[in-house]
Scaffold this active site. Structure first.
Site, PDB file in Angstrom:
ATOM      1  N   GLU A   1      35.271  29.297  35.870  1.00  9.94           N
ATOM      2  CA  GLU A   1      36.673  29.247  36.300  1.00  9.94           C
ATOM      3  C   GLU A   1      36.829  28.603  37.684  1.00  9.94           C
ATOM      4  O   GLU A   1      37.601  29.055  38.518  1.00  9.94           O
ATOM      5  CB  GLU A   1      37.287  30.650  36.284  1.00  9.94           C
ATOM      6  CG  GLU A   1      37.298  31.285  34.910  1.00  9.94           C
ATOM      7  CD  GLU A   1      37.970  32.631  34.881  1.00  9.94           C
ATOM      8  OE1 GLU A   1      38.725  32.911  33.947  1.00  9.94           O
ATOM      9  OE2 GLU A   1      37.721  33.443  35.806  1.00  9.94           O
TER      10      GLU A   1
ATOM     11  N   ASP B   1      37.148  37.494  26.510  1.00  9.57           N
ATOM     12  CA  ASP B   1      37.604  37.994  27.812  1.00  9.57           C
ATOM     13  C   ASP B   1      38.394  39.289  27.682  1.00  9.57           C
ATOM     14  O   ASP B   1      39.623  39.278  27.771  1.00  9.57           O
ATOM     15  CB  ASP B   1      38.471  36.926  28.502  1.00  9.57           C
ATOM     16  CG  ASP B   1      38.782  37.268  29.961  1.00  9.57           C
ATOM     17  OD1 ASP B   1      38.186  38.214  30.490  1.00  9.57           O
ATOM     18  OD2 ASP B   1      39.627  36.588  30.557  1.00  9.57           O
TER      19      ASP B   1
ATOM     20  N   GLU C   1      43.988  44.562  31.566  1.00  6.79           N
ATOM     21  CA  GLU C   1      44.553  43.230  31.777  1.00  6.79           C
ATOM     22  C   GLU C   1      45.240  42.691  30.530  1.00  6.79           C
ATOM     23  O   GLU C   1      46.271  42.015  30.621  1.00  6.79           O
ATOM     24  CB  GLU C   1      43.423  42.297  32.213  1.00  6.79           C
ATOM     25  CG  GLU C   1      43.792  40.849  32.368  1.00  6.79           C
ATOM     26  CD  GLU C   1      42.598  39.986  32.737  1.00  6.79           C
ATOM     27  OE1 GLU C   1      42.768  38.763  32.801  1.00  6.79           O
ATOM     28  OE2 GLU C   1      41.489  40.540  32.959  1.00  6.79           O
TER      29      GLU C   1
END
Length: 716
Positions: free
Chosen positions: A306, A380, A408
């Protein structure tokens, strides 16, 4: 008389206020409330808790154990057991081989952190013994004893022992130096960096108590997306101050290190791990940190993922980078946790393949004090993922599980989703890397390799809010994570029962319904968000709400359309040999089973297969109808959670009941939003009519697409 009447009325108001104040709770005490037991339980327990006996000068850790027992039994019995050094009838005795060898025998198998709890009679005196090889074991044993009493166990027949199955049991804080928290939904960072090192909030001690009660023995203080300043002298001093508070509770401090720190601080001309000046810089830095924090645990590193810098920037491998850092901390018995969460847009392959492709060839090349930290799934932290194919595939390398505790992708702290069920699902999966079965939990425990490093990490959901986690039920995910890190084969349902009994009441009229809610909750979220193996449909960036239509971001794997690949013909990501072939990364028996959609578990169907909308499901429905049925089921389950909670109102204190009810109201509304937005989008792509009797979405697809959340929490 009027004055007396007013005075009496005032007294009534005061008494009423006092009673209300006594029953209203804000969640700060977590599962360590230690409320008075009923009279029958107190009468049975009192003779077994007359005194606390510890022989010798108590270390800070032993004193923490003694203080916790006094706090706990003082709260549950209304009377604090007196500290003593002599055995007396009814005493609770803390014994180690060094302090009371006659009461601490046969502990060899418990190691340095295990404990034994037992009721016994010595010289005619009835004793409750907490025995361990170290004061840290006594601390864990003290919390275990309080947990047993708090969940209804009787002390007169106590005989149990426990030792952690994993050596490293860590929290990973994604906390930034400005007190924002990436993927944090419970306020600011618990670490008040500005006031440290001089002001040490008492909340740090309560944080340490909570973690020690679960057996968590390490914490990474800062975000994996790290800043170079964290390794400068002022910030090392701040970390040292936190370490001083946590140390008596058996918790080591770790730091996330940015790979390019020496270069960014302009103290080297490169960050190449094979450059001597870089290795020397990290060695000096390790020396500096250990002077300030003698028991510093080591570094956590996110590299070449990332956009983060890493050794691949210099054409070096992950092993080159990890080993260079490992050599720097090795003289101090420090470790390096190197994250396997890597993906890069310049590699146009299935994102699910990338970690395996990069790390599998490096098996056996890492130094012994390096752990490769692997997320539970290959994408993820989705509501549901198959286990990561690296588990069981790197037998020469210690692997550390990385779970996310903060939600998340599961509704933040707003939606009820008990993650213990998700953790258990992953840990019990059979990797089939060995004849007879080899579960993910067994991979982590790594019994074949003796004392090789083992561990688990959880991305924390802890913040500055009074209830710590943003919602009362999100505390349960912290709890379940910690207990599973101690024993990866524990039961998620039993852990839910433990948590509910201590957090609310051991009354089965409460624990039974609460546990049932918890065990239902995560599946409900999967149903209304990502049914049948769909994944990563969330709003981009903030990950709040549905956005399966997004296809405009700079890199393909940041777009939800990359993951569901819906078109006129069908939906799902083909990871078989006809697609990305990511399925080949699993053991052959799994690969064979999942290659055929008819033998693929329905919960993973669209994870591994792109199928026609009219594909016949085992239920007799088409895939299109089955997807809609799951969305409807999820909404129904969210409503059911709300209704079940309402029935518990007479048994739960008013504040916590109202707090949770309000969040469940939001969850019902947002579950409906998820259902409607996703059906509207997939119908627009597929051109399929809604099955008979199915309610149309409340709004148009354009309306759902128009919703934006530029200030959603958790972006850090």
């Amino acid at each position: 008389m009027r004055i007396i009447g007013r005075a009496l009325a005032a007294m009534v108001l005061l008494v009423t206020a006092a009673v209300a104040g006594a029953v209203e709770e804000d969640g700060y005490e977590l599962w360590m409330r230690y409320r008075p037991l009923d009279k029958a339980a107190q009468s049975a327990l009192q003779p077994r808790a007359t005194a606390l006996v510890y022989s010798g000068t108590a270390s800070p850790t032993a004193q923490a154990a003694i203080s916790e027992l006094q706090r706990g039994f003082g709260g549950m019995l209304g009377k604090v057991p007196a500290a003593d050094t002599q055995l007396r009838n009814g005493a609770i005795v803390l014994a180690t081989p060094a302090s009371m060898p006659e009461l601490a025998k046969g502990l060899e198998a418990l190691g340095s952190e295990g404990y034994q709890l037992r009721s016994t009679v010595v010289q005619g005196k009835k004793l409750t013994v907490i025995a361990a090889n170290s004061d840290k074991g006594l601390l864990y044993g003290a919390f275990a004893l309080l947990r047993a009493v708090g969940t209804g166990a009787k002390l007169d027949a106590l005989n149990t022992s426990s030792a952690p199955k994993l050596q490293l049991r860590l929290l990973n804080h994604w906390d930034n130096l400005d007190r924002t928290v990436e993927r944090g939904y419970a306020g600011e960072s618990i670490w008040d960096w500005w006031r440290l090192p001089d002001i040490r909030d008492r909340r740090y001690t309560d944080y340490a108590r909570a973690n020690a009660s679960l057996g968590i023995n390490g914490t990474v203080l800062n975000n994996v997306n790290s800043k170079p300043e964290i390794l400068t002298a002022p910030w090392i001093a701040k970390a040292a101050a936190v370490a001083d508070v946590l140390r008596p509770y058996g918790i080591k401090v770790y730091l996330s290190a940015r790979w390019s720190t020496p270069l960014e601080l302009k103290e080297t001309k490169t960050a190449d791990p094979l450059a001597p000046e870089v290795a020397e810089w990290w060695t000096r830095k390790a020396d500096e940190i250990y002077r300030a924090i003698p028991d510093f645990g080591g570094f956590l590193v996110k590299a070449n993922s990332e956009g983060q810098p890493g050794p691949q920037d210099y054409h070096r491998s992950h092993a080159d980078g990890a080993n260079m850092l490992a050599r720097a901390v090795a003289p101090y018995k420090g470790i390096v946790m190197w994250r396997a969460f890597v993906y890069a847009h310049e590699k146009p392959v299935d994102r699910a393949r990338q970690a395996y492709d990069e790390f599998k060839p490096l098996d056996g090349t890492f130094l012994p004090n390096v752990m490769v930290q692997v997320k539970n799934g290959a994408i993820d932290f989705q509501p549901r993922e198959p286990f990561h194919p690296l588990f069981g595939a790197m037998p020469k390398t210690p692997l550390m599980m990385e779970f996310q505790i903060t939600k998340e992708y599961l509704g933040f702290s707003t939606h009820m989703a008990y993650l213990g069920a998700m953790y258990e699902e992953t840990l019990r999966e059979d990797t089939q890397q060995k004849p007879g079965g080899f579960t993910v939990a067994q991979v982590l425990e790594d019994k074949d390799h003796g004392q090789r490093l083992t561990g688990m990490a959880g991305v924390a959901n802890i913040g500055s809010e009074r209830n710590w986690s943003g919602s009362h039920f999100d505390q349960a995910n912290w709890y379940a994570y910690g207990r599973l890190a101690w024993d990866p084969q524990a039961s998620a349902r039993e852990l839910a029962r433990e948590w509910a009994a201590q957090t609310f009441t051991p009354d089965p009229r409460v624990t039974g319904p609460v546990v049932d809610m918890m065990m239902l909750s995560r599946e409900a979220v999967v149903n209304y968000m990502t049914p049948i193996g769909l994944h990563h449909l969330m709003g981009t960036g903030h990950h709040h709400g549905p956005a399966p239509w997004v296809d405009s971001l700079g890199r393909p794997d940041w777009n939800p359309v990359y993951y569901h690949k819906a078109d006129r013909q069908g939906v799902g990501f083909d990871r078989t040999a006809t697609g990305s072939d990511a399925l080949a990364q699993y053991a052959a028996p799994i690969a064979r089973q999942y290659a055929d959609p008819r033998t693929t578990p329905a919960k993973y169907l669209l994870w591994f297969h792109h199928l026609p909308w009219d594909y016949a499901m085992p239920s007799g429905r088409t895939l299109w109808a089955e997807m809609i049925a799951h969305y409807d089921q999820g909404v129904g389950e969210a409503k059911d959670l709300r209704a079940r909670w309402e029935k518990l109102k007479p048994f739960i204190d008013a504040r916590r009941h109202e707090d949770t009810a309000n969040l469940l109201d939001v969850q019902v509304k947002e579950a409906q939003w998820w259902r409607d937005a996703c059906i509207a989008y997939f119908q627009s792509v597929s051109g399929k009519a809604l099955p008979q009797g199915v309610k149309a979405p409340a709004r148009t697809l354009d309306y759902y697409k128009s919703l934006h959340f530029p200030y959603a929490p958790g972006r850090g």
